[in-house]
Motif scaffolding. Structure first.
Motif, PDB file in Angstrom:
ATOM      1  N   ASP A   1      13.029   3.641  -3.297  1.00  0.00           N
ATOM      2  CA  ASP A   1      12.380   2.816  -4.595  1.00  0.00           C
ATOM      3  C   ASP A   1      11.962   3.755  -5.887  1.00  0.00           C
ATOM      4  OD1 ASP A   1      12.254   0.642  -2.939  1.00  0.00           O
ATOM      5  OD2 ASP A   1      10.289   0.935  -2.089  1.00  0.00           O
ATOM      6  N   TYR A   2      11.608   5.018  -5.470  1.00  0.00           N
ATOM      7  CA  TYR A   2      11.358   5.950  -6.551  1.00  0.00           C
ATOM      8  C   TYR A   2      11.979   7.219  -6.294  1.00  0.00           C
ATOM      9  CZ  TYR A   2       7.346   2.497  -6.315  1.00  0.00           C
ATOM     10  OH  TYR A   2       6.591   1.463  -6.567  1.00  0.00           O
ATOM     11  N   PRO A   3      13.220   7.241  -6.945  1.00  0.00           N
ATOM     12  CA  PRO A   3      14.123   8.534  -6.349  1.00  0.00           C
ATOM     13  C   PRO A   3      13.622   9.530  -7.229  1.00  0.00           C
ATOM     14  CG  PRO A   3      15.352   6.564  -7.617  1.00  0.00           C
ATOM     15  CD  PRO A   3      14.168   6.023  -7.265  1.00  0.00           C
ATOM     16  N   GLN A   4      12.912   9.402  -8.554  1.00  0.00           N
ATOM     17  CA  GLN A   4      12.445  10.326  -9.286  1.00  0.00           C
ATOM     18  C   GLN A   4      11.114  10.989  -9.179  1.00  0.00           C
ATOM     19  OE1 GLN A   4      14.991  11.770 -11.420  1.00  0.00           O
ATOM     20  NE2 GLN A   4      16.044   9.888 -10.766  1.00  0.00           N
ATOM     21  N   GLY A   5      10.503  10.162  -8.238  1.00  0.00           N
ATOM     22  CA  GLY A   5       9.320  10.619  -7.650  1.00  0.00           C
ATOM     23  C   GLY A   5       8.063  10.678  -8.634  1.00  0.00           C
ATOM     24  N   TYR A   6       6.822  10.956  -8.216  1.00  0.00           N
ATOM     25  CA  TYR A   6       5.755  11.287  -8.999  1.00  0.00           C
ATOM     26  C   TYR A   6       5.309   9.761  -9.162  1.00  0.00           C
ATOM     27  CZ  TYR A   6       7.083  16.065  -9.796  1.00  0.00           C
ATOM     28  OH  TYR A   6       7.528  17.291  -9.649  1.00  0.00           O
ATOM     29  N   VAL A   7       5.570   8.900  -8.277  1.00  0.00           N
ATOM     30  CA  VAL A   7       4.773   7.316  -8.314  1.00  0.00           C
ATOM     31  C   VAL A   7       3.767   7.406  -7.154  1.00  0.00           C
ATOM     32  CG1 VAL A   7       5.242   5.217  -8.429  1.00  0.00           C
ATOM     33  CG2 VAL A   7       6.863   6.452  -9.465  1.00  0.00           C
ATOM     34  N   LEU A   8       2.689   7.176  -7.624  1.00  0.00           N
ATOM     35  CA  LEU A   8       1.486   7.194  -6.684  1.00  0.00           C
ATOM     36  C   LEU A   8       1.258   5.700  -6.182  1.00  0.00           C
ATOM     37  CD1 LEU A   8      -0.604   9.344  -5.789  1.00  0.00           C
ATOM     38  CD2 LEU A   8      -2.154   8.216  -7.272  1.00  0.00           C
ATOM     39  N   PHE A   9       1.325   5.450  -4.851  1.00  0.00           N
ATOM     40  CA  PHE A   9       1.282   4.244  -4.397  1.00  0.00           C
ATOM     41  C   PHE A   9       0.255   4.172  -3.212  1.00  0.00           C
ATOM     42  CE2 PHE A   9       4.705   6.071  -2.097  1.00  0.00           C
ATOM     43  CZ  PHE A   9       4.462   5.879  -0.841  1.00  0.00           C
ATOM     44  N   GLU A  10      -0.526   3.187  -3.363  1.00  0.00           N
ATOM     45  CA  GLU A  10      -1.547   2.846  -2.289  1.00  0.00           C
ATOM     46  C   GLU A  10      -0.958   2.567  -0.823  1.00  0.00           C
ATOM     47  OE1 GLU A  10      -5.581  -0.007  -1.359  1.00  0.00           O
ATOM     48  OE2 GLU A  10      -4.384  -0.166  -3.477  1.00  0.00           O
ATOM     49  N   VAL A  11      -1.643   3.141   0.162  1.00  0.00           N
ATOM     50  CA  VAL A  11      -1.185   2.954   1.596  1.00  0.00           C
ATOM     51  C   VAL A  11      -2.399   2.012   2.325  1.00  0.00           C
ATOM     52  CG1 VAL A  11      -0.704   3.865   3.689  1.00  0.00           C
ATOM     53  CG2 VAL A  11      -0.236   5.240   1.580  1.00  0.00           C
ATOM     54  N   LYS A  12      -2.014   0.964   2.544  1.00  0.00           N
ATOM     55  CA  LYS A  12      -3.110   0.065   3.178  1.00  0.00           C
ATOM     56  C   LYS A  12      -3.017  -0.048   4.664  1.00  0.00           C
ATOM     57  CE  LYS A  12      -3.583  -2.902  -1.000  1.00  0.00           C
ATOM     58  NZ  LYS A  12      -3.445  -4.259  -1.847  1.00  0.00           N
ATOM     59  N   GLY A  13      -4.207   0.076   5.356  1.00  0.00           N
ATOM     60  CA  GLY A  13      -4.419  -0.207   6.736  1.00  0.00           C
ATOM     61  C   GLY A  13      -4.935  -1.356   7.235  1.00  0.00           C
ATOM     62  N   ASP A  14      -5.487  -1.501   8.317  1.00  0.00           N
ATOM     63  CA  ASP A  14      -5.811  -2.832   8.718  1.00  0.00           C
ATOM     64  C   ASP A  14      -7.239  -2.768   8.211  1.00  0.00           C
ATOM     65  OD1 ASP A  14      -3.741  -3.298  10.257  1.00  0.00           O
ATOM     66  OD2 ASP A  14      -4.462  -2.517  12.080  1.00  0.00           O
ATOM     67  N   ASP A  15      -7.985  -4.029   8.298  1.00  0.00           N
ATOM     68  CA  ASP A  15      -9.392  -4.217   7.795  1.00  0.00           C
ATOM     69  C   ASP A  15     -10.287  -3.439   8.779  1.00  0.00           C
ATOM     70  OD1 ASP A  15      -8.586  -5.738   5.854  1.00  0.00           O
ATOM     71  OD2 ASP A  15      -8.719  -7.572   6.786  1.00  0.00           O
ATOM     72  N   ILE A  16     -11.337  -2.637   8.144  1.00  0.00           N
ATOM     73  CA  ILE A  16     -12.218  -2.060   8.693  1.00  0.00           C
ATOM     74  C   ILE A  16     -13.083  -3.062   9.607  1.00  0.00           C
ATOM     75  CG2 ILE A  16     -14.193  -0.429   8.601  1.00  0.00           C
ATOM     76  CD1 ILE A  16     -13.347   0.573   5.937  1.00  0.00           C
ATOM     77  N   PRO A  17     -13.310  -2.578  10.938  1.00  0.00           N
ATOM     78  CA  PRO A  17     -14.076  -3.556  11.844  1.00  0.00           C
ATOM     79  C   PRO A  17     -15.276  -3.751  11.337  1.00  0.00           C
ATOM     80  CG  PRO A  17     -12.955  -2.093  13.012  1.00  0.00           C
ATOM     81  CD  PRO A  17     -12.595  -1.526  11.696  1.00  0.00           C
ATOM     82  N   GLU A  18     -16.184  -5.102  11.492  1.00  0.00           N
ATOM     83  CA  GLU A  18     -17.514  -5.276  11.012  1.00  0.00           C
ATOM     84  C   GLU A  18     -18.448  -4.348  11.447  1.00  0.00           C
ATOM     85  OE1 GLU A  18     -18.087  -7.495   8.641  1.00  0.00           O
ATOM     86  OE2 GLU A  18     -16.298  -8.245   8.286  1.00  0.00           O
ATOM     87  N   GLU A  19     -18.356  -3.961  12.564  1.00  0.00           N
ATOM     88  CA  GLU A  19     -19.242  -3.252  13.255  1.00  0.00           C
ATOM     89  C   GLU A  19     -19.289  -1.652  12.453  1.00  0.00           C
ATOM     90  OE1 GLU A  19     -18.244  -1.394  17.459  1.00  0.00           O
ATOM     91  OE2 GLU A  19     -16.632  -2.860  16.907  1.00  0.00           O
ATOM     92  N   TYR A  20     -18.292  -1.211  11.857  1.00  0.00           N
ATOM     93  CA  TYR A  20     -18.337  -0.257  10.993  1.00  0.00           C
ATOM     94  C   TYR A  20     -18.673  -0.163   9.619  1.00  0.00           C
ATOM     95  CZ  TYR A  20     -16.114   1.847  15.002  1.00  0.00           C
ATOM     96  OH  TYR A  20     -15.810   2.689  16.514  1.00  0.00           O
ATOM     97  N   LYS A  21     -18.482  -1.428   9.171  1.00  0.00           N
ATOM     98  CA  LYS A  21     -18.484  -1.442   7.541  1.00  0.00           C
ATOM     99  C   LYS A  21     -20.225  -1.078   7.360  1.00  0.00           C
ATOM    100  CE  LYS A  21     -15.175  -5.266   6.681  1.00  0.00           C
ATOM    101  NZ  LYS A  21     -15.065  -6.440   6.191  1.00  0.00           N
ATOM    102  N   SER A  22     -21.106  -1.458   8.066  1.00  0.00           N
ATOM    103  CA  SER A  22     -22.428  -1.439   7.552  1.00  0.00           C
ATOM    104  C   SER A  22     -22.910   0.188   7.544  1.00  0.00           C
ATOM    105  CB  SER A  22     -23.341  -2.228   8.493  1.00  0.00           C
ATOM    106  OG  SER A  22     -23.420  -1.778   9.890  1.00  0.00           O
ATOM    107  N   LYS A  23     -22.108   0.769   8.450  1.00  0.00           N
ATOM    108  CA  LYS A  23     -22.461   1.996   8.647  1.00  0.00           C
ATOM    109  C   LYS A  23     -21.764   3.276   7.580  1.00  0.00           C
ATOM    110  CE  LYS A  23     -23.393   1.506  13.489  1.00  0.00           C
ATOM    111  NZ  LYS A  23     -23.034   1.849  14.929  1.00  0.00           N
TER     112      LYS A  23
END
Length: 327
Positions: free
Chosen positions: A48-70
């Motif tokens: 996608d970016y053969p010239q490089g230097y493009v910063l793209f976000e890496v999204k994982g799974d949602d944070i479980p509710e039991e951890y969000k408050s902490k």
């Protein structure tokens, strides 16, 4: 040299800090080619970016509710690909020893990859002629009068199938769909392939269109063929590996006047990726590496092309105006 990201992901799982303001980073270096070429290229979006230097976000799974408050502070993860060429390294450019060594290597594909950091030439891969602008085409509806075929490579862990249609006017073969599954019984494979055949307007019972791994006909009854026959009928595919690979390579190569005779629709890009990234065997340079798990759809493809359209010594390759090879 790793064919999966498992080791890298294990290291990444240890990236942590007890200081909120101290964010750990992961940096790595590698060369194009080898068994890990595909996943590294996809992870860092090199195509996608053969010239490089493009910063793209890496999204994982949602944070479980039991951890969000902490969690007191949240942040985002990003990746980027930074190309590195020989000319970017001032220390190596101080003398000509290294560049002369590179230029003396017999594998010019490897030279281009290491000299220019070019991931598109795919050093170490078997089909180094693969190019997206040459081999990938937009999806289109296959005309009813085009001849179609299906190749099947049996397996419990990675059963694979490839659908191909032939354009009689332009004499081009199109890979337009594929079958992929994992850890399913032969009966379930048969049912899934039958359904996919119906979606692709093919007849499951037509053994003149369906060609399979010859091992499914072997063994004590009921054989794999006996068990799958209730859903789909197959003809025994020819398993001439070197002839099959040479055929595929010949169809992939464009000539000065004509485009490649084998192209892939976008919906079947997975098969393109297999062709693009399958490594060469380190034991037999005329064969692919069977340990990469990228060869299953390619095996299915050669069973189909060789047995249905290009039987050895049939003269079909010459009839299409293509250069032949030694059988």
């Amino acid at each position: 040299h790793w064919d999966t990201p498992e080791q890298i992901d294990f290291v990444r799982s240890r990236l942590r800090s007890t200081h909120a303001e101290m964010k750990p980073y992961f940096r790595s270096t590698t060369n194009p080619g080898g068994p890990g070429h595909q996943w590294v290229s996809e992870r860092y979006r090199v195509e996608d970016y053969p010239q490089g230097y493009v910063l793209f976000e890496v999204k994982g799974d949602d944070i479980p509710e039991e951890y969000k408050s902490k969690i007191k502070k949240t942040s985002k993860d990003y990746r980027t690909y930074i190309p590195a060429r020989l000319k970017d390294n001032p220390h190596l450019m101080q003398n000509d020893n290294y560049i002369n060594t590179l230029l003396s290597l017999p594998d010019k594909t490897l030279v281009k990859a290491l000299l220019e950091g070019d991931w598109s030439v795919l050093a170490g891969t078997f089909f180094d002629e693969m190019r997206p602008n040459l081999h990938i085409v937009d999806d289109f509806e296959i005309p009813h009068d085009w001849e179609r075929g299906f190749g099947y490579d049996y397996g419990y862990t990675f059963p694979a199938g490839v659908y191909v249609a032939f354009d009689p006017k332009d004499k081009i073969f199109y890979i337009y769909d594929y079958y992929l599954d994992s850890k399913v019984t032969i009966e379930d494979q048969g049912r899934a392939i039958k359904q996919k055949h119906l979606e692709n307007q093919m007849f499951p019972e037509d053994d003149e269109a369906n060609y399979a791994d010859p091992t499914i006909f072997q063994g004590e009854p009921p054989t794999v063929y006996d068990r799958i026959l209730m859903n789909i009928n197959f003809q025994r595919g020819i398993n001439n590996r070197i002839y099959g690979w040479n055929l595929i390579r010949t169809l992939l190569k464009p000539s000065e006047k004509d485009p490649p005779r084998l192209k892939i629709l976008k919906k079947a890009k997975y098969v393109y990726d297999c062709l693009k990234n399958v490594p060469r065997s380190d034991k037999n340079p005329d064969d692919v590496d069977t340990n990469s798990n990228l060869d299953h759809h390619l095996d299915a493809l050669r069973y189909l092309l060789v047995t249905k359209w290009f039987l050895p010594n049939s003269g079909r390759i010459e009839e299409m105006g293509l250069k032949s090879w030694e059988y």
